[in-house]
Design an enzyme around this catalytic site. Structure first.
Site, mmCIF file in Angstrom:
data_model
loop_
_atom_site.group_PDB
_atom_site.id
_atom_site.type_symbol
_atom_site.label_atom_id
_atom_site.label_comp_id
_atom_site.label_asym_id
_atom_site.label_seq_id
_atom_site.Cartn_x
_atom_site.Cartn_y
_atom_site.Cartn_z
ATOM 1 N N ASP A 69 0.879 -1.177 0.000
ATOM 2 C CA ASP A 69 0.000 0.000 0.000
ATOM 3 C C ASP A 69 0.916 1.226 0.000
ATOM 4 O OD1 ASP A 69 -2.420 1.589 0.341
ATOM 5 O OD2 ASP A 69 -1.787 1.894 2.404
ATOM 6 N N SER A 70 0.313 2.407 -0.165
ATOM 7 C CA SER A 70 1.105 3.635 -0.092
ATOM 8 C C SER A 70 1.592 3.901 1.335
ATOM 9 C CB SER A 70 0.263 4.821 -0.565
ATOM 10 O OG SER A 70 -0.820 5.017 0.322
ATOM 11 N N GLU A 75 -2.241 8.982 7.987
ATOM 12 C CA GLU A 75 -0.777 8.822 8.027
ATOM 13 C C GLU A 75 -0.162 9.647 9.164
ATOM 14 O OE1 GLU A 75 1.461 6.900 6.106
ATOM 15 O OE2 GLU A 75 -0.293 5.852 5.316
ATOM 16 N N CYS A 105 -4.220 -1.494 -1.966
ATOM 17 C CA CYS A 105 -4.342 -0.050 -2.220
ATOM 18 C C CYS A 105 -5.257 0.103 -3.423
ATOM 19 C CB CYS A 105 -2.967 0.525 -2.529
ATOM 20 S SG CYS A 105 -2.992 2.250 -3.045
ATOM 21 N N HIS A 129 -7.166 3.047 3.682
ATOM 22 C CA HIS A 129 -6.911 3.870 4.868
ATOM 23 C C HIS A 129 -8.203 4.198 5.631
ATOM 24 C CE1 HIS A 129 -2.944 4.720 3.096
ATOM 25 N NE2 HIS A 129 -2.603 5.348 4.201
ATOM 26 N N CYS A 167 -10.951 2.974 -0.064
ATOM 27 C CA CYS A 167 -9.543 3.295 0.169
ATOM 28 C C CYS A 167 -9.196 2.565 1.455
ATOM 29 C CB CYS A 167 -9.338 4.801 0.344
ATOM 30 S SG CYS A 167 -7.691 5.223 0.966
HETATM 31 N N1 DGL Z 1 -4.715 3.120 0.811
HETATM 32 C C1 DGL Z 1 -4.674 3.761 -0.495
HETATM 33 C C2 DGL Z 1 -5.910 3.384 -1.275
HETATM 34 O O1 DGL Z 1 -6.572 2.409 -0.965
HETATM 35 C C3 DGL Z 1 -4.412 5.219 -0.287
HETATM 36 C C4 DGL Z 1 -3.756 5.859 -1.459
HETATM 37 C C5 DGL Z 1 -3.065 7.166 -1.130
HETATM 38 O O2 DGL Z 1 -1.924 7.109 -0.664
HETATM 39 O O3 DGL Z 1 -3.617 8.234 -1.429
HETATM 40 O O4 DGL Z 1 -6.260 4.023 -2.250
#
Ligand code: DGL
Length: 278
Positions: free
Chosen positions: A20-21, A163, A84, A197, A195
């Site tokens: 993931d990011s 984050e 992600c 997150h 998402c």
């Molecule tokens: N967890 C990522 C997703 O599902 C987040 C992407 C981001 O860093 O903006 O899209």
């Protein structure tokens, strides 16, 4: 980078790679550990380059291919989970073609979970600017549920709050009120957190949407897909000795451990710094 150099032979003892990011994919990892406690995992959080959402699709695609190739090469992962939505919405098929091992995304499982949940057929989907702009959810809904009404909204800023470890502040509440207003007006009965997150903001999002709206995440459904797939392919790890869990971050490793542990749980004991290409 070719399929020949990155393809690995899938065997039961090899780890599952997840990326993931940043911290978002940990929502999927939590479900995976709970459902498949014997599986070894390698998690890569690209915290040095988050957020992906506002970046051009081409750049995110490059990151995803680079990370997928890295996990395959360095850890011979038997399966990769693109935890992600932003990366999955632009790179899933290419990763499948490149890696030579099964690749699981979060978009189809998430949509399936939402469709199982809705009673009114009015479903909201929230995600990053990249995910919603890619049209991935809209196209999928058109294909699998043409009679349901799908309302999509991008939520720029949500990922950054997570984050930073700010999951229930007044500021994120104010932002949520503004970004979710169109979905409230649309009268959805189900809201898909598109998402990975966003489940960390579930309290705030739930407060804003109201109790009658069910929040759905892709985490459990994705873990079910992974379990079914490894069983079908005969690559599930046989119990015997504890599994290994490795945590990699391209950003501040101390923060990754501190925050990641708070979000995931005690399995995240330490992390290793990994710097990729660009
Ligand atoms: N967890 C990522 C997703 O599902 C987040 C992407 C981001 O860093 O903006 O899209």
């Amino acid at each position: 980078m070719t399929a020949a150099t990155t393809a690995v032979e899938a065997v039961p003892d090899r780890p599952i790679g997840i990326f993931d990011s940043g911290f978002g994919g940990l929502t999927v990892v939590r479900s995976m550990i709970d459902l498949m406690p014997d599986e070894s995992l390698v998690y890569f959080g690209d915290t040095g380059r988050y957020p992906y959402g506002p970046r051009p699709a081409e750049e995110v695609r490059g990151f995803a291919l680079e990370i997928g190739e890295f996990l395959s090469r360095e850890f011979a992962c038997k399966l990769i989970v693109v935890a992600c939505n932003t990366a999955a919405s632009v790179a899933l098929e290419e990763l499948r073609a490149l890696l030579g091992v099964p690749v699981v995304g979060v978009i189809e499982p998430g949509m399936r979970a939402a469709l199982k949940t809705t009673e009114s057929g009015r479903v909201g989907v929230i995600g990053t600017v990249g995910t919603i702009g890619s049209g991935a959810y809209q196209e999928l809904a058109q294909r699998v549920a043409p009679t349901e009404e799908i309302f999509c909204a991008a939520c720029p800023g949500f990922v950054e709050f997570v984050e930073r470890g700010e999951t229930a502040s007044e500021q994120v509440h104010v932002l949520a009120e503004r970004l979710l207003a169109p979905l409230k007006r649309a009268g959805v009965d189900t809201l898909l957190l598109g998402c990975t997150h966003y489940p960390f903001l579930a309290r705030t999002i739930g407060d804003v949407m109201g109790r009658e709206v069910v929040l759905v995440s892709s985490a459990d459904e994705t873990a079910f897909d992974v379990k079914a797939l490894i069983e079908r392919e005969g690559i599930a790890r046989l119990a015997g000795g504890p599994p290994s869990h490795r945590w990699l971050s391209s950003g501040d490793v101390d923060w990754f451990v501190e925050m990641g542990r708070r979000l995931l749980g005690p399995e995240l004991e330490s992390a290793e710094k990994v710097e990729l290409g660009s």
